[in-house]
Design a protein around this motif. Sequence first.
Motif, short mmCIF file in Angstrom:
data_model
loop_
_atom_site.label_atom_id
_atom_site.label_comp_id
_atom_site.label_asym_id
_atom_site.label_seq_id
_atom_site.Cartn_x
_atom_site.Cartn_y
_atom_site.Cartn_z
N ARG A 138 11.47 17.76 37.24
CA ARG A 138 12.75 17.86 37.94
C ARG A 138 13.86 17.27 37.09
NH1 ARG A 138 11.84 14.87 43.24
NH2 ARG A 138 14.09 15.08 43.29
N ALA A 139 15.02 17.83 37.24
CA ALA A 139 16.17 17.31 36.53
C ALA A 139 16.50 15.91 37.02
CB ALA A 139 17.37 18.24 36.71
N LEU A 140 16.95 15.08 36.11
CA LEU A 140 17.28 13.70 36.45
C LEU A 140 18.33 13.63 37.55
CD1 LEU A 140 16.83 10.75 35.84
CD2 LEU A 140 18.46 10.94 33.97
N ALA A 141 19.28 14.53 37.55
CA ALA A 141 20.32 14.53 38.59
C ALA A 141 19.70 14.72 39.97
CB ALA A 141 21.35 15.61 38.30
N ALA A 142 18.69 15.59 40.08
CA ALA A 142 18.04 15.83 41.38
C ALA A 142 17.25 14.59 41.82
CB ALA A 142 17.12 17.04 41.29
N HIS A 150 17.89 11.52 40.98
CA HIS A 150 18.90 10.51 41.31
C HIS A 150 19.49 10.78 42.71
CE1 HIS A 150 22.96 8.54 40.67
NE2 HIS A 150 22.11 7.56 40.46
N ARG A 151 19.81 12.01 42.99
CA ARG A 151 20.36 12.39 44.30
C ARG A 151 19.37 12.08 45.41
NH1 ARG A 151 21.95 16.94 42.71
NH2 ARG A 151 20.01 18.02 43.10
N PRO A 182 19.55 15.19 24.35
CA PRO A 182 19.87 15.81 25.65
C PRO A 182 19.45 14.93 26.83
CG PRO A 182 18.89 17.42 24.18
CD PRO A 182 18.77 16.08 23.50
N ILE A 183 18.34 14.21 26.71
CA ILE A 183 17.88 13.36 27.80
C ILE A 183 18.86 12.21 28.01
CG2 ILE A 183 16.07 11.75 28.52
CD1 ILE A 183 14.08 13.63 27.09
N GLU A 201 21.99 13.54 29.66
CA GLU A 201 21.81 13.77 31.10
C GLU A 201 21.80 12.44 31.86
OE1 GLU A 201 18.82 15.86 34.33
OE2 GLU A 201 18.21 15.80 32.24
N ARG A 208 25.30 11.25 32.24
CA ARG A 208 26.07 12.05 33.20
C ARG A 208 25.83 11.63 34.65
NH1 ARG A 208 25.04 16.60 29.90
NH2 ARG A 208 23.24 17.11 31.18
N VAL A 209 24.61 11.17 34.98
CA VAL A 209 24.33 10.78 36.36
C VAL A 209 24.54 9.28 36.59
CG1 VAL A 209 22.71 12.67 36.70
CG2 VAL A 209 21.84 10.40 36.07
#
Length: 159
Positions: A2-6, A8-9, A29-30, A33, A36-37
């Motif tokens: 899963r994407a880190l943003a998901a 985190h959310r 890229p990691i 990302e 960004r969060v």
Amino acid sequence: GRALAAVHRDMRADGFDLLILDCPPGFSPILQEAIRVADLVLVPTGASVLDLAAVASTADMAEDADVPFRFVLNRAVFRSRIAGAAVTALRTRGNLMAPTVHQRVAIAAAMAAGRTVLETDPGCAAARELSALWHSVSGCLTTVAVARSMRRRAARRWA
């Protein structure tokens, strides 16, 4: 995965207020990302010119993502010219968090015992520096949390 943003959310939805990620300096890229969060990026660095050069891209990524960041000068040799030059360079760049964490035998001894210096020698200079650093980090996190809350309220008002 899963994407880190998901992730985190989902953690925020589950009531978690703080997610700490330990990422290497540089560019990836990691790391991009993760920044960004992030609500706050702490950028630890040593005092050498090579250390300072290695963290520049991390700070640039945080600025590009409009995420607050702070440099933490770590493992600095007490009262050395190189540490003084690093403090000057980081203050010039902006966002140097106080205090500097100096290279101290007490920290190494505590690590060798699998403990922290706050556990092994809470009254020593190293413990005082680390306690003061946590106080600074805690203050930044509080400021960031208040700003995040204000942004959310404003967004709901205009939604």
